[in-house]
Design a protein around this motif. Structure first.
Motif, PDB file in Angstrom:
ATOM      1  N   TRP A 103     -60.989  -8.491 -15.850  1.00  0.00           N
ATOM      2  CA  TRP A 103     -60.270  -7.217 -15.870  1.00  0.00           C
ATOM      3  C   TRP A 103     -58.855  -7.418 -16.415  1.00  0.00           C
ATOM      4  O   TRP A 103     -58.370  -6.629 -17.233  1.00  0.00           O
ATOM      5  CB  TRP A 103     -60.218  -6.612 -14.470  1.00  0.00           C
ATOM      6  N   GLN A 104     -58.185  -8.480 -15.955  1.00  0.00           N
ATOM      7  CA  GLN A 104     -56.841  -8.769 -16.449  1.00  0.00           C
ATOM      8  C   GLN A 104     -56.853  -9.035 -17.955  1.00  0.00           C
ATOM      9  O   GLN A 104     -55.944  -8.621 -18.678  1.00  0.00           O
ATOM     10  CB  GLN A 104     -56.250  -9.982 -15.714  1.00  0.00           C
ATOM     11  N   ARG A 105     -57.885  -9.721 -18.431  1.00  0.00           N
ATOM     12  CA  ARG A 105     -57.974  -9.997 -19.874  1.00  0.00           C
ATOM     13  C   ARG A 105     -58.125  -8.698 -20.656  1.00  0.00           C
ATOM     14  O   ARG A 105     -57.432  -8.480 -21.657  1.00  0.00           O
ATOM     15  CB  ARG A 105     -59.170 -10.923 -20.149  1.00  0.00           C
ATOM     16  N   ARG A 106     -59.036  -7.821 -20.197  1.00  0.00           N
ATOM     17  CA  ARG A 106     -59.239  -6.548 -20.903  1.00  0.00           C
ATOM     18  C   ARG A 106     -57.992  -5.673 -20.820  1.00  0.00           C
ATOM     19  O   ARG A 106     -57.659  -4.969 -21.772  1.00  0.00           O
ATOM     20  CB  ARG A 106     -60.445  -5.812 -20.315  1.00  0.00           C
ATOM     21  N   ARG A 107     -57.295  -5.744 -19.712  1.00  0.00           N
ATOM     22  CA  ARG A 107     -56.064  -4.981 -19.576  1.00  0.00           C
ATOM     23  C   ARG A 107     -55.006  -5.492 -20.547  1.00  0.00           C
ATOM     24  O   ARG A 107     -54.233  -4.723 -21.115  1.00  0.00           O
ATOM     25  CB  ARG A 107     -55.555  -5.086 -18.140  1.00  0.00           C
ATOM     26  N   GLY A 108     -54.947  -6.824 -20.732  1.00  0.00           N
ATOM     27  CA  GLY A 108     -54.015  -7.383 -21.695  1.00  0.00           C
ATOM     28  C   GLY A 108     -54.308  -6.910 -23.106  1.00  0.00           C
ATOM     29  O   GLY A 108     -53.399  -6.582 -23.874  1.00  0.00           O
ATOM     30  N   LEU A 109     -55.591  -6.870 -23.470  1.00  0.00           N
ATOM     31  CA  LEU A 109     -55.977  -6.376 -24.791  1.00  0.00           C
ATOM     32  C   LEU A 109     -55.618  -4.901 -24.938  1.00  0.00           C
ATOM     33  O   LEU A 109     -55.164  -4.465 -26.005  1.00  0.00           O
ATOM     34  CB  LEU A 109     -57.475  -6.586 -25.009  1.00  0.00           C
ATOM     35  N   ALA A 110     -55.826  -4.123 -23.866  1.00  0.00           N
ATOM     36  CA  ALA A 110     -55.501  -2.698 -23.917  1.00  0.00           C
ATOM     37  C   ALA A 110     -54.004  -2.490 -24.085  1.00  0.00           C
ATOM     38  O   ALA A 110     -53.569  -1.613 -24.846  1.00  0.00           O
ATOM     39  CB  ALA A 110     -55.988  -2.007 -22.647  1.00  0.00           C
ATOM     40  N   SER A 111     -53.201  -3.306 -23.403  1.00  0.00           N
ATOM     41  CA  SER A 111     -51.750  -3.168 -23.506  1.00  0.00           C
ATOM     42  C   SER A 111     -51.265  -3.457 -24.920  1.00  0.00           C
ATOM     43  O   SER A 111     -50.321  -2.832 -25.401  1.00  0.00           O
ATOM     44  CB  SER A 111     -51.059  -4.116 -22.518  1.00  0.00           C
ATOM     45  N   ARG A 112     -51.923  -4.405 -25.584  1.00  0.00           N
ATOM     46  CA  ARG A 112     -51.515  -4.734 -26.949  1.00  0.00           C
ATOM     47  C   ARG A 112     -51.853  -3.618 -27.930  1.00  0.00           C
ATOM     48  O   ARG A 112     -51.155  -3.420 -28.924  1.00  0.00           O
ATOM     49  CB  ARG A 112     -52.188  -6.033 -27.387  1.00  0.00           C
ATOM     50  N   SER A 113     -52.930  -2.881 -27.656  1.00  0.00           N
ATOM     51  CA  SER A 113     -53.383  -1.854 -28.588  1.00  0.00           C
ATOM     52  C   SER A 113     -52.905  -0.457 -28.207  1.00  0.00           C
ATOM     53  O   SER A 113     -53.079   0.482 -28.975  1.00  0.00           O
ATOM     54  CB  SER A 113     -54.919  -1.845 -28.659  1.00  0.00           C
ATOM     55  N   SER A 114     -52.301  -0.308 -27.024  1.00  0.00           N
ATOM     56  CA  SER A 114     -51.906   1.015 -26.539  1.00  0.00           C
ATOM     57  C   SER A 114     -50.393   1.190 -26.626  1.00  0.00           C
ATOM     58  O   SER A 114     -49.633   0.498 -25.948  1.00  0.00           O
ATOM     59  CB  SER A 114     -52.367   1.214 -25.092  1.00  0.00           C
ATOM     60  N   ALA A 115     -49.967   2.153 -27.433  1.00  0.00           N
ATOM     61  CA  ALA A 115     -48.541   2.450 -27.522  1.00  0.00           C
ATOM     62  C   ALA A 115     -48.011   2.963 -26.184  1.00  0.00           C
ATOM     63  O   ALA A 115     -46.855   2.715 -25.822  1.00  0.00           O
ATOM     64  CB  ALA A 115     -48.299   3.486 -28.615  1.00  0.00           C
ATOM     65  N   ILE A 116     -48.873   3.656 -25.450  1.00  0.00           N
ATOM     66  CA  ILE A 116     -48.454   4.194 -24.152  1.00  0.00           C
ATOM     67  C   ILE A 116     -48.117   3.067 -23.187  1.00  0.00           C
ATOM     68  O   ILE A 116     -47.053   3.037 -22.567  1.00  0.00           O
ATOM     69  CB  ILE A 116     -49.571   5.069 -23.552  1.00  0.00           C
ATOM     70  N   LEU A 117     -49.045   2.101 -23.043  1.00  0.00           N
ATOM     71  CA  LEU A 117     -48.822   1.006 -22.108  1.00  0.00           C
ATOM     72  C   LEU A 117     -47.656   0.128 -22.534  1.00  0.00           C
ATOM     73  O   LEU A 117     -46.867  -0.312 -21.701  1.00  0.00           O
ATOM     74  CB  LEU A 117     -50.099   0.175 -21.967  1.00  0.00           C
ATOM     75  N   ARG A 118     -47.529  -0.120 -23.832  1.00  0.00           N
ATOM     76  CA  ARG A 118     -46.401  -0.937 -24.300  1.00  0.00           C
ATOM     77  C   ARG A 118     -45.083  -0.267 -23.953  1.00  0.00           C
ATOM     78  O   ARG A 118     -44.154  -0.909 -23.446  1.00  0.00           O
ATOM     79  CB  ARG A 118     -46.501  -1.164 -25.812  1.00  0.00           C
ATOM     80  N   ALA A 119     -44.980   1.030 -24.221  1.00  0.00           N
ATOM     81  CA  ALA A 119     -43.735   1.741 -23.935  1.00  0.00           C
ATOM     82  C   ALA A 119     -43.468   1.807 -22.437  1.00  0.00           C
ATOM     83  O   ALA A 119     -42.341   1.605 -21.981  1.00  0.00           O
ATOM     84  CB  ALA A 119     -43.810   3.154 -24.517  1.00  0.00           C
ATOM     85  N   ALA A 120     -44.518   2.067 -21.668  1.00  0.00           N
ATOM     86  CA  ALA A 120     -44.347   2.215 -20.224  1.00  0.00           C
ATOM     87  C   ALA A 120     -43.937   0.904 -19.570  1.00  0.00           C
ATOM     88  O   ALA A 120     -43.001   0.869 -18.763  1.00  0.00           O
ATOM     89  CB  ALA A 120     -45.638   2.731 -19.607  1.00  0.00           C
ATOM     90  N   HIS A 121     -44.617  -0.180 -19.903  1.00  0.00           N
ATOM     91  CA  HIS A 121     -44.314  -1.464 -19.283  1.00  0.00           C
ATOM     92  C   HIS A 121     -42.928  -1.965 -19.682  1.00  0.00           C
ATOM     93  O   HIS A 121     -42.238  -2.615 -18.896  1.00  0.00           O
ATOM     94  CB  HIS A 121     -45.376  -2.493 -19.661  1.00  0.00           C
ATOM     95  N   ALA A 122     -42.514  -1.658 -20.912  1.00  0.00           N
ATOM     96  CA  ALA A 122     -41.197  -2.095 -21.365  1.00  0.00           C
ATOM     97  C   ALA A 122     -40.076  -1.397 -20.597  1.00  0.00           C
ATOM     98  O   ALA A 122     -39.008  -1.960 -20.374  1.00  0.00           O
ATOM     99  CB  ALA A 122     -41.045  -1.831 -22.858  1.00  0.00           C
ATOM    100  N   GLN A 123     -40.332  -0.165 -20.172  1.00  0.00           N
ATOM    101  CA  GLN A 123     -39.286   0.625 -19.534  1.00  0.00           C
ATOM    102  C   GLN A 123     -39.366   0.655 -18.017  1.00  0.00           C
ATOM    103  O   GLN A 123     -38.387   0.975 -17.341  1.00  0.00           O
ATOM    104  CB  GLN A 123     -39.364   2.078 -20.030  1.00  0.00           C
ATOM    105  N   MET A 124     -40.533   0.298 -17.464  1.00  0.00           N
ATOM    106  CA  MET A 124     -40.791   0.567 -16.058  1.00  0.00           C
ATOM    107  C   MET A 124     -39.782  -0.085 -15.116  1.00  0.00           C
ATOM    108  O   MET A 124     -39.332   0.526 -14.150  1.00  0.00           O
ATOM    109  CB  MET A 124     -42.211   0.133 -15.687  1.00  0.00           C
ATOM    110  N   LYS A 125     -39.405  -1.315 -15.377  1.00  0.00           N
ATOM    111  CA  LYS A 125     -38.520  -2.004 -14.446  1.00  0.00           C
ATOM    112  C   LYS A 125     -37.093  -1.484 -14.507  1.00  0.00           C
ATOM    113  O   LYS A 125     -36.263  -1.847 -13.690  1.00  0.00           O
ATOM    114  CB  LYS A 125     -38.555  -3.505 -14.696  1.00  0.00           C
TER     115      LYS A 125
END
Length: 238
Positions: A103-125
């Protein structure tokens, strides 16, 4: 009243329940509106309920009826963008650990391909309230699940007794998190979850115990050394 109309309520066909489909449509519009703003690069500090409502084409009250505030909504949006939570096979500790890491591996792949996740994770903290909400509702339950799997494995004799289970959980999850979160250039090939789990179990099983779940001899995982910051704790990363 005719004889055709004289049947009891139980005999007459049930009428469709109204309201629910529209409620789901409103909720979907709110989530998609928030995603659209994130894709456009709107910073979290400017992601107000009023702006989300305007983008989704709903009133602010419609949002507050479903979420207490921006933090709770944002966590739901992140969970919608991520892969579904893993279903554990329950056949053995080894198989459940593989499912968690896959699951963590697939989530990592999704984060690389998803502009939403990239933007969210970059700003969340940058938002302590949103990070706390995400940690409490997403990260902490997943960590608890991993520890429960390991404790069951210890009880069933798949894991050597007397180990620091919290530390062992970090040993299993850490390598995948490093590749998926801290090193976005690292490979996330199929079979990586099995390789990590089997490599670690080779040293953590009770003496003389046989591999469980059809595990084969562990394959080596080679990768170049990461930057110094990769040495920091990864257990609190999303």
């Amino acid at each position: 009243m005719t004889s055709a109309d004289s049947g009891t309520a139980a005999e007459r066909p049930a009428q469709p329940v109204r309201g629910r489909p529209r409620s789901e449509a409103v909720e979907q519009a709110i989530v998609e509106g928030t995603m659209r703003l994130l894709e456009e690069g709107v910073p979290l500090g400017e992601l107000s309920i009023e702006r989300i409502a305007r983008t989704a084409g709903v009133g602010k009250a419609a949002i507050y009826r479903r979420w207490k505030g921006k933090e709770e909504l944002f966590v739901d949006v992140l969970r919608t963008a991520e892969p579904d939570d893993p279903e554990l096979p329950g056949t053995s500790m080894r198989d459940d650990l593989v499912a968690l890491l896959e699951w963590q591996r697939r989530r990592g792949l999704a984060s690389r391909s998803s502009a939403i996740l990239r933007a969210a994770h970059a700003q969340m903290k940058s938002s302590p309230k949103i990070w706390e909400a995400y940690h409490n509702t997403v990260i902490a339950p997943r960590r608890k699940l991993g520890i429960e799997v390991l404790r069951r494995g210890e009880r069933d004799g798949e894991l050597r007794a007397g180990l620091d289970i919290s530390l062992v959980n970090d040993l299993f999850m850490g390598p995948m998190l490093v590749r998926a979160v801290l090193r976005p250039d690292a490979d996330l090939p199929e079979g990586l979850a099995e390789t990590i789990v089997d490599t670690l179990l080779d040293g953590l099983r009770p003496t003389g115990a046989q591999p469980v779940g059809g595990a084969t001899a562990p394959r080596s995982v080679s990768s170049p050394a990461g930057p110094p910051e990769c040495a920091r704790s990864v257990t609190d990363h999303p």
